[in-house]
Design an enzyme around this catalytic site. Sequence first.
Site, PDB file in Angstrom:
ATOM      1  CG  LEU A  30     -12.179 -11.350 -12.897  1.00 17.74           C
ATOM      2  CD1 LEU A  30     -11.996  -9.945 -12.324  1.00 17.74           C
ATOM      3  CD2 LEU A  30     -10.877 -12.125 -12.817  1.00 17.74           C
ATOM      4  N   GLY A  33     -13.343 -16.452  -6.105  1.00 15.62           N
ATOM      5  CA  GLY A  33     -11.946 -16.745  -5.770  1.00 15.62           C
ATOM      6  C   GLY A  33     -11.052 -15.560  -6.133  1.00 15.62           C
ATOM      7  CG  HIS A  34     -10.419 -14.511 -10.212  1.00 17.20           C
ATOM      8  ND1 HIS A  34     -11.361 -15.245 -10.886  1.00 17.20           N
ATOM      9  CD2 HIS A  34      -9.213 -14.946 -10.645  1.00 17.20           C
ATOM     10  CE1 HIS A  34     -10.761 -16.082 -11.707  1.00 17.20           C
ATOM     11  NE2 HIS A  34      -9.462 -15.933 -11.589  1.00 17.20           N
TER      12      HIS A  34
END
Length: 297
Positions: A30, A33-34
């Site tokens: 992760l 963006g996540h």
Amino acid sequence: MRVVQDRASLAEARDALTGRVAVVMTMGALHEGHASLLAAARAAADAVICTIFVNPLQFGPNEDLDRYPRSLDADLAVCERHGVDVVFTPTEDVIYPYGQPQIRVNPGSLGETLEGASRPGFFHGVLTVVLKLLHLTRPDIAYFGEKDYQQISLVRRMVRDLDVPTEIVAAPTIREADGLALSSRNRYLSPEERAAALTLSRALFAGQEAASEGPAKAAQAAQDVIDAEPRVRPDYLVLTGTDLGPAPQRGEARLLVAARMGRTRLIDNVRVTLRSSEGLNPDEGRDPTSGWSPARS
Ligand code: PAF
């Protein structure tokens, strides 16, 4: 935050959630963006489920399944920080208890172009696991990043065509300060490849800038940037409509790129607003009853 691995524990954890439930599906590793997807889900829903599963079905024989980055402890810390309620971290046997599924979601012709052309079977694998995860997590709303523009376009179609009762929401691409789109695969890049990878966003931004001069100029401006960097081996650089069909002469369009730097393949895309009437089809916009055409007047 509950971390569950098997179907029964997920079902129990899901049943305990109340109100509007959001899901963010990931393959782990992760990044910001996540995190932005988790934050958007947290803001919109009463409860958030994050799934972390590196889906073998969407990797081709010569792709990076074995070396795909895995960082579960760090991923769980990201989930915790973003107020995730349930994290589902299944093994391959949990998702595919009968082995590789005989029956897979067929993405149709849109799944054969762009990423689908470069990576045969990729979208069959993506849509199959997305549908399974939608069944298992039963969300009201699901968040996907726009960096995978073709993926979210296909997920939307699948949900529509197969009557899945989940709202699909697109979240904007998150970029480094210099423009590079965030991707779990960025961590493969050597410093030299990282510098070359910047060409992708530069090309897209050049196309965006030139969009006021029409589609041909926009596409050419992007192509010129790519052509000037020999370390980048493009798979495709295309201007399309927002539905990934042919680009319009004016209005909203999408500019998409995929390229390799060394062994690493990256994708990126931007929204483009085409403004000029360059190359306008003489019949476009013509009122067939009046004989008047904007291109001829
Ligand atoms: O975008 C991804 O990370 C994957 O394609 C997804 C949606 C989690 C399915 O494996």
